[in-house]
Structures are given as C-alpha cells and as structure tokens.
Write an enzyme that holds these catalytic residues in place. Structure first.
Site, short mmCIF file in Angstrom:
data_model
loop_
_atom_site.label_atom_id
_atom_site.label_comp_id
_atom_site.label_asym_id
_atom_site.label_seq_id
_atom_site.Cartn_x
_atom_site.Cartn_y
_atom_site.Cartn_z
CG LEU A 41 59.91 24.13 -1.24
CD1 LEU A 41 60.85 24.22 -0.04
CD2 LEU A 41 60.05 22.78 -1.93
CG ASP A 42 59.95 30.43 0.41
OD1 ASP A 42 58.81 30.52 0.88
OD2 ASP A 42 60.98 30.73 1.04
N PRO A 43 58.47 29.76 -3.77
CG PRO A 43 56.94 31.31 -4.62
CD PRO A 43 57.63 30.90 -3.34
NE ARG A 178 62.00 33.08 2.07
CZ ARG A 178 60.90 33.81 2.17
NH1 ARG A 178 60.91 35.09 1.80
NH2 ARG A 178 59.79 33.29 2.65
#
Length: 227
Positions: A41-43, A178
């Site tokens: 999970l992206d920052p 994204r």
C-alpha cells in the site's frame, strides 16, 4: 473480527508510512521472527494492510492474490511524476472535464479487462531492483503492462469547480489506482493524479476489521478482547 488467528493481523496503515515501515514496527513491538504483508500500500495511501506473522507468512502467497477495494479521490488538470499528490508536478491544463465525460470512460473501463501499465514509481522489481529506486535515479526502463479488471465501481461525488472525482473501486490483484487515474484522464484528453486513496478491503478483510498501529502490542497480548 480483527484477525483469523494470531498468524494474521489486519492493520489500518497510516498515511506517510510505507508498508515495510508497518512490517518492521510490528515485528519489533511483538518480537516476531517473521512478518510480511499481502500487497503493498503506497505511502500516500491508508487503509487495510494484511500482515502475516511467523507461520502466517506462509499464507501470504495466497492472500496477495485477493481482490481489493478502494475509495479514491482523483484530481484532474494536473499530472505528477509519481501519479499521486506526493510527486512533482509535470504538466497542467486549464481544460475542465465534465461528469458526463468521466462517467462514460469509467463505464468503458468497467465493461472489459484492460492492459494497465504500473507507475514507474512503484515497488515492483526490475532486474532485482525496486522500480521507484530506478525512477529516482532517472534510469530509463520499461514496466510491462498487466491485465486488470474493475469488478464494481461507484461514482461517489464529482466536484466540477475543484475537478475532483471521488470513486469507489473493487478491482483485481495488481490493479494500480494511480495508473487508473492517469489512464482515465488520458481517455478524455486531460491530465490527472491520485489525490487520496483508502484501501477499504483486501479479500475477506475489511477496514472495520483493522486495528491501529498503536494497538498492536495490546492486541497481541490480549487477543480475546478484539475477537
């Protein structure tokens, strides 16, 4: 229920933490020998992060294949190098998109599987190195597109003045929200980046099942209180 056993913990990952930050924190707090996660999970995102603890790490190869659900905010009119709000602005346009345009293209994506190219700023491995490391070094490389699918979606809100779309998505493994934001904008001759992202579900685990990072020690030592 916050976990299926002590082998699996569901964390509500905070924004600005990497998935590995969470893994290392949990490992230290509970003194586990092995901790892993079932999908990065992206920052810049928050929400469900499934952790395997000790023997539970053996389950991760299966859990990582699970479909996932998200709530995303997409900002039209501006693109960034990372495809999200954490990146540097690359380009912008004054052209405004309409809800009608957005709805039509989202429906088109929903109807069929499609080939999606992951962002270069991602944790995918390229010849043994993480893609985002190569991207920061401005190394020229390609990431092969992957076949992904949107199983379900709901347009929750569209603010025309701010050019922000809020949408929920239930998608296949390997789906990058994204990239979806960028692909969506491209189809309507515009630009976009992901403003916010919450992972609300990973396989059978929902955000209501998750515990906060600060609760890990108490959960581990008083598991019956959380079941």
């Amino acid at each position: 229920m916050s976990a299926i056993s002590k082998n699996i913990i569901i964390i509500n990952k905070p924004i600005k933490w990497t998935s590995n930050d969470v893994v290392q924190k949990v490992k230290r707090v509970i003194g586990a020998k092995k901790v892993g996660h079932a999908g990065t999970l992206d920052p810049n995102a928050s929400g469900v992060l499934v952790l395997g603890i000790n023997e539970g790490t053996k389950l991760l190869t299966k859990l990582i294949l699970d479909n996932k659900s998200y709530i995303a905010e997409i900002k039209f009119g501006t693109s960034t190098n990372t495809y999200d709000a954490a990146g540097e602005i690359v380009s912008s346009t004054n052209r405004m998109v309409t809800l009608t345009e957005v709805t039509k293209i989202v429906k088109d994506f929903y109807k069929n599987d499609y080939w999606q190219k992951p962002p270069q700023f991602s944790a995918l491995k390229i010849n043994g190195q993480k893609a985002y490391v190569l991207a920061r070094q401005k190394v020229d490389f390609e990431i092969a597109p992957r076949l992904v699918k949107i199983f379900k979606y709901q347009i929750m809100d569209f603010n025309y003045e701010k050019q922000i779309l809020k949408i929920s998505l239930h998608v296949s493994k390997g789906f990058y929200v994204r990239s979806f934001a960028v692909d969506l904008a491209t189809k309507i001759n515009n630009l976009a980046h992901l403003l916010t992202l919450i992972r609300t579900q990973s396989g059978p685990f929902e955000i209501k099942d998750a515990i906060e990072i600060e609760q890990v020690y108490d959960y581990w030592n008083n598991i019956n209180k959380y079941l």
